[in-house]
Structures are given as C-alpha cells and as structure tokens.
Design an enzyme around this catalytic site. Structure first.
Site, PDB file in Angstrom:
ATOM      1  N   GLU A  85       7.863   2.629  14.522  1.00  0.00           N
ATOM      2  CA  GLU A  85       8.571   3.267  13.416  1.00  0.00           C
ATOM      3  C   GLU A  85       8.414   4.772  13.601  1.00  0.00           C
ATOM      4  O   GLU A  85       7.455   5.233  14.228  1.00  0.00           O
ATOM      5  CB  GLU A  85       7.983   2.810  12.075  1.00  0.00           C
ATOM      6  CG  GLU A  85       8.073   1.298  11.943  1.00  0.00           C
ATOM      7  CD  GLU A  85       7.935   0.775  10.526  1.00  0.00           C
ATOM      8  OE1 GLU A  85       6.853   0.925   9.949  1.00  0.00           O
ATOM      9  OE2 GLU A  85       8.921   0.213  10.017  1.00  0.00           O
ATOM     10  N   CYS A 115      -3.519   0.649   6.850  1.00  0.00           N
ATOM     11  CA  CYS A 115      -3.630  -0.171   8.058  1.00  0.00           C
ATOM     12  C   CYS A 115      -4.257   0.575   9.231  1.00  0.00           C
ATOM     13  O   CYS A 115      -4.975  -0.014  10.024  1.00  0.00           O
ATOM     14  CB  CYS A 115      -2.258  -0.662   8.455  1.00  0.00           C
ATOM     15  SG  CYS A 115      -1.103   0.688   8.644  1.00  0.00           S
ATOM     16  N   GLU A 162       4.438  -4.317  12.166  1.00  0.00           N
ATOM     17  CA  GLU A 162       3.407  -3.310  11.880  1.00  0.00           C
ATOM     18  C   GLU A 162       2.286  -4.036  11.156  1.00  0.00           C
ATOM     19  O   GLU A 162       2.385  -4.299   9.963  1.00  0.00           O
ATOM     20  CB  GLU A 162       3.972  -2.210  10.966  1.00  0.00           C
ATOM     21  CG  GLU A 162       5.104  -1.403  11.568  1.00  0.00           C
ATOM     22  CD  GLU A 162       4.647  -0.441  12.652  1.00  0.00           C
ATOM     23  OE1 GLU A 162       3.437  -0.359  12.932  1.00  0.00           O
ATOM     24  OE2 GLU A 162       5.520   0.228  13.227  1.00  0.00           O
ATOM     25  N   ASN A 176       0.805  -1.239   0.000  1.00  0.00           N
ATOM     26  CA  ASN A 176       0.000   0.000   0.000  1.00  0.00           C
ATOM     27  C   ASN A 176       0.832   1.280   0.000  1.00  0.00           C
ATOM     28  O   ASN A 176       0.389   2.300  -0.538  1.00  0.00           O
ATOM     29  CB  ASN A 176      -0.996  -0.023   1.171  1.00  0.00           C
ATOM     30  CG  ASN A 176      -0.331  -0.182   2.505  1.00  0.00           C
ATOM     31  OD1 ASN A 176       0.837  -0.560   2.598  1.00  0.00           O
ATOM     32  ND2 ASN A 176      -1.059   0.114   3.556  1.00  0.00           N
TER      33      ASN A 176
HETATM   34  N1  NAI Z   1       0.625  -1.547  10.501  1.00  0.00           N
HETATM   35  C1  NAI Z   1       1.111  -1.150   9.354  1.00  0.00           C
HETATM   36  O1  NAI Z   1       1.984  -0.297   9.330  1.00  0.00           O
HETATM   37  C2  NAI Z   1       0.603  -1.707   8.060  1.00  0.00           C
HETATM   38  C3  NAI Z   1      -0.041  -2.918   7.997  1.00  0.00           C
HETATM   39  N2  NAI Z   1      -0.487  -3.425   6.810  1.00  0.00           N
HETATM   40  C4  NAI Z   1      -1.246  -4.664   6.789  1.00  0.00           C
HETATM   41  O2  NAI Z   1      -0.803  -5.458   5.708  1.00  0.00           O
HETATM   42  C5  NAI Z   1      -1.883  -6.169   5.097  1.00  0.00           C
HETATM   43  C6  NAI Z   1      -1.884  -5.972   3.605  1.00  0.00           C
HETATM   44  O3  NAI Z   1      -0.614  -6.175   3.087  1.00  0.00           O
HETATM   45  P1  NAI Z   1      -0.193  -7.528   2.354  1.00  0.00           P
HETATM   46  O4  NAI Z   1       0.984  -7.212   1.522  1.00  0.00           O
HETATM   47  O5  NAI Z   1      -1.382  -8.146   1.709  1.00  0.00           O
HETATM   48  O6  NAI Z   1       0.221  -8.431   3.613  1.00  0.00           O
HETATM   49  P2  NAI Z   1       0.937  -9.847   3.619  1.00  0.00           P
HETATM   50  O7  NAI Z   1       1.092 -10.190   5.048  1.00  0.00           O
HETATM   51  O8  NAI Z   1       0.292 -10.800   2.720  1.00  0.00           O
HETATM   52  O9  NAI Z   1       2.363  -9.557   2.977  1.00  0.00           O
HETATM   53  C7  NAI Z   1       3.254  -8.623   3.512  1.00  0.00           C
HETATM   54  C8  NAI Z   1       4.664  -8.958   3.076  1.00  0.00           C
HETATM   55  O10 NAI Z   1       5.068 -10.199   3.646  1.00  0.00           O
HETATM   56  C9  NAI Z   1       5.546 -11.081   2.638  1.00  0.00           C
HETATM   57  N3  NAI Z   1       5.271 -12.452   3.079  1.00  0.00           N
HETATM   58  C10 NAI Z   1       4.113 -13.162   2.906  1.00  0.00           C
HETATM   59  N4  NAI Z   1       4.224 -14.371   3.495  1.00  0.00           N
HETATM   60  C11 NAI Z   1       5.453 -14.426   4.060  1.00  0.00           C
HETATM   61  C12 NAI Z   1       6.154 -15.417   4.816  1.00  0.00           C
HETATM   62  N5  NAI Z   1       5.600 -16.589   5.119  1.00  0.00           N
HETATM   63  N6  NAI Z   1       7.402 -15.141   5.233  1.00  0.00           N
HETATM   64  C13 NAI Z   1       7.974 -13.942   4.964  1.00  0.00           C
HETATM   65  N7  NAI Z   1       7.381 -12.976   4.242  1.00  0.00           N
HETATM   66  C14 NAI Z   1       6.126 -13.207   3.793  1.00  0.00           C
HETATM   67  C15 NAI Z   1       4.807 -10.639   1.404  1.00  0.00           C
HETATM   68  O11 NAI Z   1       5.449 -11.072   0.224  1.00  0.00           O
HETATM   69  C16 NAI Z   1       4.814  -9.128   1.571  1.00  0.00           C
HETATM   70  O12 NAI Z   1       6.063  -8.583   1.190  1.00  0.00           O
HETATM   71  C17 NAI Z   1      -3.115  -5.640   5.764  1.00  0.00           C
HETATM   72  O13 NAI Z   1      -3.584  -6.559   6.712  1.00  0.00           O
HETATM   73  C18 NAI Z   1      -2.663  -4.391   6.485  1.00  0.00           C
HETATM   74  O14 NAI Z   1      -3.355  -4.056   7.604  1.00  0.00           O
HETATM   75  C19 NAI Z   1      -0.255  -2.776   5.668  1.00  0.00           C
HETATM   76  C20 NAI Z   1       0.390  -1.558   5.673  1.00  0.00           C
HETATM   77  C21 NAI Z   1       0.836  -0.928   6.872  1.00  0.00           C
HETATM   78  C1  NM2 Z   2       0.708   7.364   5.883  1.00  0.00           C
HETATM   79  N1  NM2 Z   2      -0.441   6.832   6.595  1.00  0.00           N
HETATM   80  C2  NM2 Z   2      -0.446   7.349   7.956  1.00  0.00           C
HETATM   81  C3  NM2 Z   2      -1.652   7.276   5.944  1.00  0.00           C
HETATM   82  C4  NM2 Z   2      -0.435   5.367   6.611  1.00  0.00           C
HETATM   83  C5  NM2 Z   2       0.803   4.727   7.162  1.00  0.00           C
HETATM   84  C6  NM2 Z   2       0.648   3.296   7.548  1.00  0.00           C
HETATM   85  C7  NM2 Z   2       0.529   2.341   6.406  1.00  0.00           C
HETATM   86  O1  NM2 Z   2       1.584   1.987   5.839  1.00  0.00           O
HETATM   87  O2  NM2 Z   2      -0.595   1.917   6.093  1.00  0.00           O
END
Ligand code: NAI
Ligand code: NM2
Length: 496
Positions: free
Chosen positions: A470, A290, A256, A159
């Site tokens: 972060e 997120c 995160e 994202n």
């Molecule tokens: N708290 C935060 O800062 C953020 C959290 N998110 C969360 O991420 C999710 C969406 O992102 P996605 O890319 O679909 O998440 P995802 O968990 O499917 O993938 C994230 C990353 O992990 C890698 N990955 C997947 N399986 C793995 C494994 N077994 N071992 C190591 N690496 C692995 C993927 O290739 C990707 O680079 C949402 O649930 C969202 O809430 C997204 C952005 C920011």
């Molecule tokens: C930049 N912000 C605050 C809108 C989102 C940052 C967290 C994320 O990677 O989803």
C-alpha cells in the site's frame, strides 16, 4: 456532532450504496458499537446479508463503467476535491474516529492528515498512469495499456478505520476501479463519512460503497463473482481465509497482516532519539498497531541507561479522556481485547519477565470514564526470545526489552520470527545502519526513527505479515493490470 466524550449517539444508516446511506435489505443482525472511552453503546450496526452485498457490488459495477472511461486527469481532479473536503472536515472526522476507536484526538488528527495526503498523492499519479510503446521489426509495434481491475473489495481492521479505507480506496480509484469497503464491525462509523465525501467530490454514484458486518458479510464479498480483487488488513488467521476464498475465484489479493517487529538499538545511537523512537514504536493507538517494534533489542552496554529513560518516559504518558487536548493515550478497542492484553502480561510474569512499569488497569477519576477500557502502558524487562510476550503479537501497549551483545547475534534473533512487517535500527554508524536493515527480513524498515507514515513510501510485509504493497508508486501494480496490444503494419506471413 457534539465533541464531548460520553454524549454522542449515531442514528443514521451505516451502509452506503449508489451515492447514499441505506439500511441493508437483508442480513440485519445487529451488533452493538461502543465508545471505548466510556464503554457506552453509540449505535447498533446492522450486518449485511448476501443480497445487500450483491446490490453494493452491482452499484460499484455500474459506476465502474463511467469512472474507468474517464482520463487520469479527470479522476485526479475528483480525488483532489475529496482530499480538500477531508482537510476541511479534519476536526469532525478526527473526533468521530476518537469516539469510535478510543485513540487520542491528537493522534486521530494525524491519521486524518495521512488520509488526505494519500488521496492527494494518488491524485497526483492518476494523470501519468500509462503503458509503453515497443517498436517491432518492419514498422510494426506493440503497446501496453494500464487498465483497472474492476470492482475491488477493501476489508479493514479497527485500529485505523478511516486511514485504512483511504490507503485502499485512493490507489484503487486513481487506477479507475470501483470499491466496496467493509470496515470492522467495531469501527463502522467514519468510513461512511468517506463515502459521503467521495459523493460530494462528484465521483459517479456507486463508485465507493460501504457494507457493514463481520466475517459472514466479508465472506459474501470475497466469494462474489463480480469482485475482481480483495485488499485486506487484519489478522493472519483471517488473511489465510481470505486467500483461500480468493483462490477459488482466481482473484488477486493484497494482505496487510500482523507483526512482531524488531527495533534494534546500538550503543552508538543518540539515546534521546532511541528512547523517543521506542515510544513511537510501541505506544501509538494504545499499542494497537500492526507494524509496532515491540521487540526492543538493546545493546547491553546501554541497557540500564536506556531502560531507565524509557521507563521514566512511559510513566509520564498522559492517559485519559481521548478527546482532551493533552491526552496521549486513550482506551483500548473493547473489553475482550483489554482482557487479552492483560492475559499476555500475566503470562509474561509467569514466564519470568519483570514488569518495569504499567501493565495494570488505569482507573480514571472522571466518573464518565469509569467503564472505559484503559490500561497503563507497560515495559517488560528480563525478557528472553522464547517467551510468549516476545513471540506473539499482543496488539496493546506492551514493550519487551531484550539485551544483545553483537550485530550478528541481534540480526539473527530479530529475524527469528514468522512475521516480517517492519523493523528499525538506531545507530550513528551509517554503514552499520544500512547493513543491518539490508539483513532484516521485513518490508518496512526505519533508520533512526519509527512508525512515521509518508504516503510516498510503499508499506507492506514479508513472510506471514502478508504481501502486496500500500502507498507509494508500488500500490499501482496491485490495482491495475497490463493489456498488451500487438500491431502489425505489414502483411500476415502465415505458416500454413
Ligand atoms: N499489516 C497491517 O497493515 C495491519 C494489520 N493489522 C492486523 O489486524 C489484526 C487486528 O485487527 P482485527 O480487526 O482484529 O482483525 P480480524 O482479522 O479479526 O478482522 C479484520 C477484518 O476482517 C473481517 N473478517 C473477519 N473474518 C472474516 C472472514 N472469514 N472473511 C472475510 N472477512 C473477515 C473483519 O470483520 C474485519 O473487518 C492484528 O493482528 C493486526 O496485526 C491491523 C492493522 C494494520
Ligand atoms: C500509521 N502507522 C504507520 C502508525 C500504522 C499503519 C499500519 C496500521 O494500520 O496499523
């Protein structure tokens, strides 16, 4: 790069190692990479195998030897130069991000600004990272050294591809670490540009490397014995796997993860600000954020007025070609994700929620956009706390409105979730504002605004939303370790 939607293809290798773009030496499984705005394939990404991952880690290890010996001020100068180059190339990077992610160019520019600001911030801190001196009896003393960890791994979501890489690499490099970064296979493009920028800014070759791939590549990284730390942004289920892998190697992790954050709107708010806040909390990056405040609790007294205004404003959001200046909502990341979000809306209706606007697919007039992954932003009314749309992270442009009557009730309902990433409150009563955020079990809280990202402020979750921080000074703790040195100025008084 031409900046017209539907025209870009990428030919260059997408791995980056020892200061240059390379094709992976093994693995090699090819995944198609899409332009969400058109559904067109812009390139294929080759997933890295174990040998390639090892080469990237070895390259980082060699650069670490040089970088970790430099002073904070020397590192600061290099990071400032990288920030300057990003600023200079803002338009090109933002365009690339828009083409690969689908978000509007307007928003992508903001992401790139936050990215260089993050590098500037940690460049500013690098020179003052230090330990302390502690006096002991008889003239003896101790001191602490703040030392880097070594080779850190960053694993990112799709994202905020460029920004996530900066939020991880800036504090890591400022502390003297090296990094191997793996972006999401959906958005492999812009992070390689960051690697080139670090090289142009004269980091030692190999300090920041990129390996492409999905879960298998990520696993090779997490299991690698020479990796000292893993910082992960992504979903909760993957976060659990990362922590399990890290446990086997006793590697510290930053997680995160996802969220389902509450936004609480009291009747004594400025309604205009609250409506703006609710839009900011739900519709940035097509809702794929997120920390979004997707559970919008509205005090019953203003429910009708708020709902009417929020629906009116949501219907006015300009959807379309993300590279056009006036577009404010682009395309979702891919077809399966769009289908998933649509599935949540269908289920919400079945469970009794009312679609107050949007939620359907957006059909463009422009023929080149017709295979893009668009939908209209959705506001759901008549929601209750037990509905799936209120409990689960949708990661799309879907806001759920929930009425409430008392402060005590809303705080309890707001906290009744496994997640704890963010929360927000709109009110003009300052005591109430601080009382409510103090009671929220969430890492990032906003009063009278939402989803702004000053890099000076720590960001991260409570509960299932993860741990570690972060941004801000706090991130330094997660990319460095303390060595204590105890110095004897007298003779050894032996017990024996
Ligand atoms: N708290 C935060 O800062 C953020 C959290 N998110 C969360 O991420 C999710 C969406 O992102 P996605 O890319 O679909 O998440 P995802 O968990 O499917 O993938 C994230 C990353 O992990 C890698 N990955 C997947 N399986 C793995 C494994 N077994 N071992 C190591 N690496 C692995 C993927 O290739 C990707 O680079 C949402 O649930 C969202 O809430 C997204 C952005 C920011
Ligand atoms: C930049 N912000 C605050 C809108 C989102 C940052 C967290 C994320 O990677 O989803």
């Amino acid at each position: 790069m031409s900046s017209v939607t539907g025209t870009v293809t990428i030919q260059q290798p997408l791995n980056y190692r020892a200061g240059g773009r390379v094709q992976p030496v093994d693995g090699g499984q090819a995944e198609e990479v899409y332009e969400p705005a058109t559904g067109r394939v812009i390139c294929k990404v080759l997933c890295s195998g174990q040998k390639e991952v090892d080469l990237a880690v070895q390259s980082a290890k060699a650069a670490f030897k040089i970088w970790s010996q430099m002073s904070g001020m020397e590192r600061s100068r290099v990071l400032l130069e990288a920030a300057r180059i990003i600023r200079e190339q803002r338009e090109e990077i933002a365009t690339m991000e828009t083409i690969n992610n689908g978000k509007s160019i307007f928003e992508a520019r903001v992401d790139i600004d936050i990215s260089w600001q993050c590098l500037e911030y940690y460049a500013g801190l690098a020179g003052s990272l230090a330990g302390e001196h502690i006096q002991l009896p008889g003239g003896s003393f101790g001191y602490t050294r703040r030392e880097p960890l070594g080779v850190c791994v960053g694993i990112g979501a799709w994202n905020y591809p460029f920004q996530i890489a900066c939020w991880k690499s800036a504090p890591a490099l400022a502390c003297g670490n090296a990094m191997v970064f793996k972006p999401s296979p959906f958005t492999p493009v812009s992070v390689v540009r960051l690697a080139e920028i670090f090289t142009e800014a004269s980091v030692p070759k190999g300090l920041f490397n990129v390996v492409q791939g999905g879960a298998a590549t990520g696993q090779f990284l997490c299991h690698h014995p020479d990796v000292a730390k893993i910082s992960f942004t992504g979903s909760v289920p993957t976060g659990i796997k990362i922590m399990e892998m890290a446990a086997k190697g006793i590697k510290p992790v930053t997680l995160e993860l996802g969220g389902k954050s509450p936004l609480i709107i009291f009747s004594d708010c400025s309604l205009e600000n609250a409506v703006n806040g609710a839009l900011m909390a739900n519709f940035l990056t097509q809702g794929e954020v997120c920390c979004n405040g997707t559970r919008v609790f509205v005090e019953r007294k203003i429910l009708d007025a708020f709902t009417k205004e929020v629906v009116k404003r949501t219907q006015k959001i300009k959807i379309g070609d993300p590279l056009l200046e006036d577009t404010r909502m682009g395309a979702l990341i891919n077809r399966p994700h769009l289908d998933r979000v649509q599935g949540f809306i269908k289920q919400a209706k079945e469970q009794g929620a009312e679609v107050l606007c949007g939620g359907d697919l957006w059909v463009p007039d422009d023929p080149k956009l017709k295979n893009g992954y668009y939908m209209r932003p959705c506001v759901l009314g008549n929601c209750t706390d037990d509905m799936t749309c209120v409990k689960e992270e949708i990661f799309g442009p879907v806001m759920s409105i929930l009425p409430f009557d008392t402060e005590e009730e809303v705080v309890e309902r707001a906290n009744n979730t496994k997640f704890g990433l963010a929360g927000g409150v709109f009110t003009r009563d300052i005591q109430k504002a601080h009382r409510v955020v103090a009671a929220l079990k969430a890492g990032m809280c906003f009063i009278n605004n939402y989803n702004i990202s000053p890099v000076e402020l720590p960001f991260g979750g409570y509960k299932a939303s993860g741990f570690g921080r972060e941004n801000g000074r706090a991130a330094i703790e997660y990319y460095s370790q303390l060595k204590t040195v105890c110095v004897e100025m007298g003779d050894v008084e032996s017990v024996f």
